[in-house]
Motif scaffolding. Structure first.
Motif, short mmCIF file in Angstrom:
data_model
loop_
_atom_site.label_atom_id
_atom_site.label_comp_id
_atom_site.label_asym_id
_atom_site.label_seq_id
_atom_site.Cartn_x
_atom_site.Cartn_y
_atom_site.Cartn_z
N GLN A 315 45.46 48.34 45.84
CA GLN A 315 44.46 48.12 44.79
C GLN A 315 44.57 49.18 43.70
O GLN A 315 44.41 48.90 42.53
N GLN A 321 46.16 47.54 38.80
CA GLN A 321 45.17 47.93 37.79
C GLN A 321 45.45 47.23 36.46
O GLN A 321 44.53 46.80 35.76
N ARG A 324 44.27 43.85 36.70
CA ARG A 324 42.81 43.79 36.66
C ARG A 324 42.29 43.80 35.23
O ARG A 324 41.23 43.25 34.94
N GLU A 328 39.52 40.20 35.11
CA GLU A 328 38.51 41.17 35.50
C GLU A 328 37.99 40.98 36.92
O GLU A 328 37.62 41.91 37.59
N ASP A 331 39.78 41.31 42.77
CA ASP A 331 39.34 42.37 43.68
C ASP A 331 40.04 42.18 45.01
O ASP A 331 39.74 41.27 45.76
#
Lengths: 386, 252
Positions: A315, A321, A324, A328, A331
């Motif tokens: 993660q 990242q 991400r 958004e 997860d």
């Protein structure tokens, strides 16, 4: 752990004692010097968390594996132990004068905390175990889930403030949804160093092993296989079912207590640590390693702990990242449940009995799985000689 | 077979008194009356057979003796003493053992573990070792498979294991529920020879069977159970030659 059981099947009393003393000695050395070797506290935390999870898994294994009941609320007992130890450790620390939690003082604090955690969890284990006499399968599972959720919600929804009944006031000091952070929010004193964590994981692991291969464990497994036949040889189903719940709850209470006051851990206990996901993780550990297998539960506990960490590491990588920033809602921690579910489905297809089934690592005899342990081969030989 | 129990007190049984006595035993499952008043007596040293069709209440009778179902009426007495207050465990301790129907062994436990569980209530190591020897002498096949899991045995071997496990408690009264169920004829012969031998060593046996022919040839007395009631009782040989029995249970 590994060395301990290899020693057991060796069968020599002294070598067993030596192995036990050796493991505790190593745990002691870890306590004093681990920080010098492993500088990254998150790695130290990981190892100790793994040991705690071994305890969580091997205690759940008593209900789900050996007794053949199905509990999906193990996190409730872990949480009960966690909160109990957190509160007692904080207060004891205050009484002893505060300051740094020293190793010498841990010999007062840790046993008191864990005894209280074990006792309280055991009492609730007894209460939750009672319905197991009348309920089975999914119905019992719902009761256990209900217990865990009630525990979590009672703590999470406690309102701050000094009004209301004494119970409400006491609960409100546990911090509600934000978690409990010790007296005046200074953080829980983290007394349980590697000596306690690894030492107890080892000792209680041996206890679980002995339970499985004792007459008691055999009666429990008999009950799981066929209740009428077990009753017909004189096993009292009531006693065994409730006791298995109490034993599992006591183990979970100790594990939860250790986690709450673990050195290098977080100085806060939060109701969300004990949600359904935590119970599900515990079940995954047991099923993955093999229901009924003590060493399997240990393997499951270590594996799940490390895989949670691994997913967190992934993660944190720049690639994820970067993704991400694009998406958004990405997860990976949420994906973890999907990954586990897939792993479990795959496991059920390929190897329904789990990695080890009911077998044990370091078990000398190959004949039957879940055999009768250290003493059985001798009895068997006698029978054959006859 | 050595059958004397190491610690259990011997029974003071008057001459001619039954070891087991059921008087007007009634059992209901919900609204369904499974037993409508069964009277049955088993005397020490006997093999008594209970025969009857499916659903006649044979297994329920055995369960009522073990205390595995609640009685709706009547009494079960062991050597004259009512068992109403006794749990199943206590009845086992007092010397009643059941080899349940359908070879209810513990499939994931080894043969040895299954047998050891039979001696669960008395942990006398010497007596246990002796009984283990006796059981392996009675059923040599079990001796060869001590470390095998119970579930891997053949049907006949599993039945032997169920009987062996029941014997491990050194019972005075052995209850056998359909020992011939689903077993090859040759093994059935072997098992019934063993049953006769167990009886010769002094264990009283109540045998529930659908295989009427072999049940009547092994036992001394028999009861015929029909829809929860005793329809006929008497000497096993006489029953075997009874035209009604022959028509109903012996295929003409």
């Amino acid at each position: 752990m590994a060395r301990g059981q290899a020693g057991k099947s060796g069968g020599l009393r002294w070598s067993r004692l030596a192995v036990g003393a050796g493991v505790l000695g190593v745990a002691l050395l870890c306590d004093l010097y681990l920080a010098d070797f492993v500088h990254d506290s998150s790695i130290r935390q990981l190892f100790m968390l793994a040991a705690c999870n071994v305890l969580v898994a091997s205690s759940l294994n008593v209900i789900n594996g050996m007794a053949g009941q199905f509990s999906i609320g193990h996190a409730g007992f872990v949480g009960l132990g966690g909160y109990t130890s957190a509160v007692i450790a904080s207060n004891l620390h205050e009484m002893l004068g505060g300051g740094e939690p020293t190793f010498a003082r841990s010999f007062i604090v840790v046993p008191v905390c864990l005894l209280a955690s074990a006792t309280l969890a055991g009492i609730f284990g007894f209460l939750v175990g009672l319905p197991s006499l009348r309920l089975r399968g999914d119905y019992l599972a719902i009761v256990t889930l209900g217990f865990a959720e009630i525990f979590r919600l009672v703590i999470a929804t406690a309102q701050a403030g000094e009004d209301g009944s004494p119970i409400a006031r006491a609960l409100s000091r546990l911090g509600g949804q934000n978690g409990y952070m010790g007296i005046d929010n200074q953080g829980i004193p983290l007394y349980a160093g590697p000596f306690w964590v690894f030492g107890l994981a080892f000792v209680l692991g041996v206890v679980a092993w002995r339970i499985k291969f004792s007459g008691w464990g055999r009666a429990l497994r008999a009950l799981r296989e066929d209740e009428i036949a077990a009753a017909a040889v004189g096993v009292d189903p009531t006693r065994y079912k409730v006791t298995s719940f109490v034993i599992a709850a006591v183990g979970a209470g100790v594990a939860g207590g250790l986690m709450a006051i673990m050195r290098d851990g977080t100085p806060i206990v939060n109701p969300d640590n004990y949600n359904f996901q935590a119970s599900f993780d515990a079940i995954t550990m047991v099923i993955l390693g093999g229901s009924g297998s003590v060493t399997g539960a240990a393997i499951g506990g270590v594996f799940i702990t490390f895989s949670i960490k691994a997913i967190e590491q992934v993660q944190a990588t720049s690639a994820v990242q970067a993704l991400r920033r694009e998406f958004e809602s990405l997860d990976l921690n949420a994906l973890r449940m999907i990954v586990y579910a897939l792993v479990l489905v795959l496991l059920m297809v390929v190897r329904p009995e789990g990695l080890l089934g009911e077998r044990e690592l370091f078990q000398k005899r190959r004949g039957g799985r879940g055999g009768s342990g250290p003493d059985a081969p001798r009895a068997g030989a006698k029978a054959e000689a006859a | 077979m050595r059958v004397a129990h190491p610690t259990r007190a011997s029974l003071a049984l008057a001459d001619g008194a039954p070891l087991l006595e059921l008087t007007d035993v009634k059992v209901s499952y919900g609204g369904i009356k499974a037993l409508k008043g069964v009277d049955l007596r088993v005397f020490p040293g006997e093999i008594v057979a209970m025969i009857g069709a499916n659903g006649a209440g044979k297994t329920t009778t055995l369960k009522s003796i073990m205390g595995l179902v609640p009685l709706a009426g009547g009494a079960v007495k062991l050597a004259g003493r009512p068992l109403a207050q006794d749990t199943t465990e206590q009845r086992v301790a007092e010397g009643i053992s059941l080899a349940p129907e359908g070879r209810a062994i513990f499939p994931n436990l080894t043969v040895l573990e299954n047998l050891e569980l039979g001696a669960y209530l008395h942990r006398d190591a010497k007596a246990m070792k002796e009984t283990l020897e006796d059981v392996t002498e009675l059923f040599p096949r079990l001796g060869e498979r001590m470390k095998q899991e119970g579930g891997t045995l053949s049907g006949g071997e599993q039945q032997m294991l169920a009987i062996g496990r029941a014997l491990m408690a050194r019972p005075r009264l052995l209850l056998l529920d359909e020992p011939s169920l689903g077993i090859a004829p040759k093994l059935v012969q072997q098992i019934f020879r063993a049953i006769a031998e167990i009886a010769r060593s002094g264990v009283t046996i109540l045998l529930v069977e659908q295989n009427t022919r072999i049940a009547l040839s092994t036992s001394q007395r028999a009861y015929v159970l029909r829809t929860g009631e005793i329809a006929l009782e008497g000497d096993a040989k006489e029953l075997a030659s009874n035209p009604e029995i022959q028509a109903a249970y012996l295929g003409g």
